[in-house]
Design a protein around this motif. Structure first.
Motif, PDB file in Angstrom:
ATOM      1  N   HIS A   1     -75.459  73.750  24.692  1.00 44.22           N
ATOM      2  CA  HIS A   1     -75.919  73.036  25.951  1.00 44.22           C
ATOM      3  C   HIS A   1     -77.142  73.812  26.785  1.00 44.22           C
ATOM      4  N   LEU A   2     -76.888  74.999  26.823  1.00 47.59           N
ATOM      5  CA  LEU A   2     -77.955  75.774  27.700  1.00 47.59           C
ATOM      6  C   LEU A   2     -79.238  75.679  26.945  1.00 47.59           C
ATOM      7  N   ASP A   3     -79.263  75.523  25.428  1.00 51.50           N
ATOM      8  CA  ASP A   3     -80.498  75.542  24.993  1.00 51.50           C
ATOM      9  C   ASP A   3     -81.234  74.124  25.135  1.00 51.50           C
ATOM     10  N   HIS A   4     -80.638  73.377  25.820  1.00 49.40           N
ATOM     11  CA  HIS A   4     -81.044  71.784  25.989  1.00 49.40           C
ATOM     12  C   HIS A   4     -80.930  71.628  27.708  1.00 49.40           C
ATOM     13  N   ARG A   5     -81.155  72.646  28.580  1.00 51.29           N
ATOM     14  CA  ARG A   5     -81.094  72.396  29.978  1.00 51.29           C
ATOM     15  C   ARG A   5     -81.901  71.235  30.550  1.00 51.29           C
ATOM     16  N   GLU A   6     -83.015  70.923  30.024  1.00 57.08           N
ATOM     17  CA  GLU A   6     -83.657  69.729  30.519  1.00 57.08           C
ATOM     18  C   GLU A   6     -82.967  68.597  30.069  1.00 57.08           C
ATOM     19  N   LEU A   7     -82.352  68.483  29.022  1.00 58.04           N
ATOM     20  CA  LEU A   7     -81.547  67.341  28.917  1.00 58.04           C
ATOM     21  C   LEU A   7     -80.300  67.197  29.629  1.00 58.04           C
ATOM     22  N   LEU A   8     -79.381  68.275  30.318  1.00 57.29           N
ATOM     23  CA  LEU A   8     -78.623  68.039  31.045  1.00 57.29           C
ATOM     24  C   LEU A   8     -79.128  67.699  32.520  1.00 57.29           C
ATOM     25  N   ALA A   9     -80.397  68.243  32.777  1.00 55.53           N
ATOM     26  CA  ALA A   9     -80.756  68.093  34.174  1.00 55.53           C
ATOM     27  C   ALA A   9     -80.933  66.496  34.257  1.00 55.53           C
ATOM     28  N   PHE A  10     -81.595  65.983  33.074  1.00 55.72           N
ATOM     29  CA  PHE A  10     -81.874  64.411  32.779  1.00 55.72           C
ATOM     30  C   PHE A  10     -80.751  63.732  33.037  1.00 55.72           C
TER      31      PHE A  10
ATOM     32  N   ILE B   1     -67.476  70.453  31.644  1.00 57.07           N
ATOM     33  CA  ILE B   1     -68.712  69.740  31.918  1.00 57.07           C
ATOM     34  C   ILE B   1     -69.068  69.948  33.044  1.00 57.07           C
ATOM     35  N   SER B   2     -68.012  69.993  34.372  1.00 59.38           N
ATOM     36  CA  SER B   2     -68.383  70.169  35.606  1.00 59.38           C
ATOM     37  C   SER B   2     -69.148  71.733  35.552  1.00 59.38           C
ATOM     38  N   LEU B   3     -68.661  72.635  35.005  1.00 65.49           N
ATOM     39  CA  LEU B   3     -69.153  73.813  35.070  1.00 65.49           C
ATOM     40  C   LEU B   3     -70.498  73.970  34.572  1.00 65.49           C
ATOM     41  N   ILE B   4     -70.640  73.416  33.423  1.00 63.02           N
ATOM     42  CA  ILE B   4     -71.810  73.600  32.668  1.00 63.02           C
ATOM     43  C   ILE B   4     -73.035  72.928  33.179  1.00 63.02           C
ATOM     44  N   TYR B   5     -72.579  71.614  33.611  1.00 61.16           N
ATOM     45  CA  TYR B   5     -73.766  70.715  34.063  1.00 61.16           C
ATOM     46  C   TYR B   5     -74.253  71.392  35.698  1.00 61.16           C
ATOM     47  N   GLY B   6     -73.072  71.701  36.400  1.00 65.97           N
ATOM     48  CA  GLY B   6     -73.236  72.239  37.642  1.00 65.97           C
ATOM     49  C   GLY B   6     -74.111  73.703  37.741  1.00 65.97           C
ATOM     50  N   LEU B   7     -73.894  74.557  36.838  1.00 66.59           N
ATOM     51  CA  LEU B   7     -74.762  75.689  36.717  1.00 66.59           C
ATOM     52  C   LEU B   7     -76.157  75.259  36.128  1.00 66.59           C
ATOM     53  N   VAL B   8     -76.446  74.328  35.526  1.00 74.17           N
ATOM     54  CA  VAL B   8     -77.658  74.101  35.334  1.00 74.17           C
ATOM     55  C   VAL B   8     -78.387  73.426  36.409  1.00 74.17           C
ATOM     56  N   ASP B   9     -77.762  72.664  37.080  1.00 77.45           N
ATOM     57  CA  ASP B   9     -78.301  72.070  38.385  1.00 77.45           C
ATOM     58  C   ASP B   9     -78.571  73.158  39.311  1.00 77.45           C
TER      59      ASP B   9
ATOM     60  N   ASN C   1     -81.135  81.939  35.081  1.00 78.78           N
ATOM     61  CA  ASN C   1     -80.631  81.433  33.837  1.00 78.78           C
ATOM     62  C   ASN C   1     -80.336  82.574  32.760  1.00 78.78           C
ATOM     63  N   THR C   2     -80.804  83.907  33.357  1.00 86.11           N
ATOM     64  CA  THR C   2     -80.569  84.975  32.455  1.00 86.11           C
ATOM     65  C   THR C   2     -79.206  85.465  31.957  1.00 86.11           C
ATOM     66  N   ASP C   3     -78.122  85.120  32.581  1.00 85.33           N
ATOM     67  CA  ASP C   3     -76.850  85.583  32.304  1.00 85.33           C
ATOM     68  C   ASP C   3     -75.873  84.241  32.252  1.00 85.33           C
ATOM     69  N   SER C   4     -76.479  82.966  32.380  1.00 81.93           N
ATOM     70  CA  SER C   4     -75.700  81.716  32.391  1.00 81.93           C
ATOM     71  C   SER C   4     -74.570  81.821  31.346  1.00 81.93           C
ATOM     72  N   ALA C   5     -75.032  82.039  30.157  1.00 83.29           N
ATOM     73  CA  ALA C   5     -74.060  81.695  28.980  1.00 83.29           C
ATOM     74  C   ALA C   5     -72.657  82.580  29.083  1.00 83.29           C
ATOM     75  N   ARG C   6     -72.816  83.998  29.611  1.00 82.44           N
ATOM     76  CA  ARG C   6     -71.669  84.898  29.992  1.00 82.44           C
ATOM     77  C   ARG C   6     -70.897  84.443  31.220  1.00 82.44           C
ATOM     78  N   ILE C   7     -71.620  84.064  32.223  1.00 78.12           N
ATOM     79  CA  ILE C   7     -71.110  83.681  33.446  1.00 78.12           C
ATOM     80  C   ILE C   7     -70.104  82.101  33.096  1.00 78.12           C
ATOM     81  N   LEU C   8     -70.807  81.460  32.470  1.00 81.71           N
ATOM     82  CA  LEU C   8     -69.975  80.035  31.951  1.00 81.71           C
ATOM     83  C   LEU C   8     -68.794  80.541  31.281  1.00 81.71           C
ATOM     84  N   GLU C   9     -68.779  81.253  30.403  1.00 79.13           N
ATOM     85  CA  GLU C   9     -67.656  81.741  29.459  1.00 79.13           C
ATOM     86  C   GLU C   9     -66.614  82.319  30.420  1.00 79.13           C
TER      87      GLU C   9
END
Length: 198
Positions: A87-96, A149-157, A166-174
């Motif tokens: 998901h994080l590799d495609h941040r622009e897609l989640l933002a879209f 979904i709420s967590l990952i899309y919310g963090l990307v937002d 965005n440097t530590d997003s994967a660890r924070i999300l997990e």
């Protein structure tokens, strides 16, 4: 550069342009994507066609994320980490997708069927994780899907609005998904000290 990678780059640029400026004109979107208005017009014709093309791209990419994570083949924790990274590799897609969100977005009668595969794949994954003992069973798999979904899309937002790096997003999300906001045992005795240092 071959035509496939050029097309992918254009899709990514347009996805980001629409995410950043959802109400921009076609001319403005072309400028943001680094192409001429004529090129954009040849590519999609109308604004509606552009959005449909980007939604098709989003659907394909979400499908790829699901497949690449190996949700039902891998151990649940490994699959969760791959799912987050995908998901994080495609941040622009989640933002879209967030920019396109409306209350009836997932309404099956209003075209929401195209996203059903995504919800069903996540539901099945979380159910499997419950059966293996990784995820709690007092919350349904469907709710775990919604929380994820709420967590990952919310963090990307939040990254998009510069409220999070965005440097530590994967660890924070997990950590937030698996452990919530409960203060870890190692910090509990120090909680008043943390409050005093404000």
């Amino acid at each position: 550069m071959n035509s496939i990678s050029h097309d992918e780059q254009l899709l990514k640029s347009l996805t980001l342009a629409v995410a950043n400026r959802p109400r921009a004109t076609m001319k403005e979107l072309a400028q943001l994507a680094g192409v001429s208005k004529a090129t954009l017009h040849r590519y999609c014709g109308t604004r509606e066609n552009l959005v449909l093309r980007l939604e098709d791209h989003a659907e394909g990419t979400l499908n790829l994320i699901i497949r690449s994570a190996g949700l039902l083949e891998r151990e649940p924790l490994d699959a969760l980490r791959r799912l987050i990274r995908g998901h994080l590799d495609h941040r622009e897609l989640l933002a879209f997708l967030m920019a396109q969100y409306r209350p009836d977005f997932l309404d099956l009668e209003q075209g929401g069927k195209r996203w059903l595969f995504y919800l069903e794949a996540l539901d099945s994954f979380f159910l499997k994780g419950q059966h293996t003992g990784l995820f709690r069973i007092d919350i349904t798999a469907a709710i775990l899907t919604e929380l994820f979904i709420s967590l990952i899309y919310g963090l990307v937002d939040a990254e998009h609005r510069r409220r999070a790096a965005n440097t530590d997003s994967a660890r924070i999300l997990e950590q937030m998904f698996l452990n919530g906001a409960l203060l870890g045992e190692e910090y509990r005795g120090r909680a008043p000290m943390l409050e005093e240092t404000r």
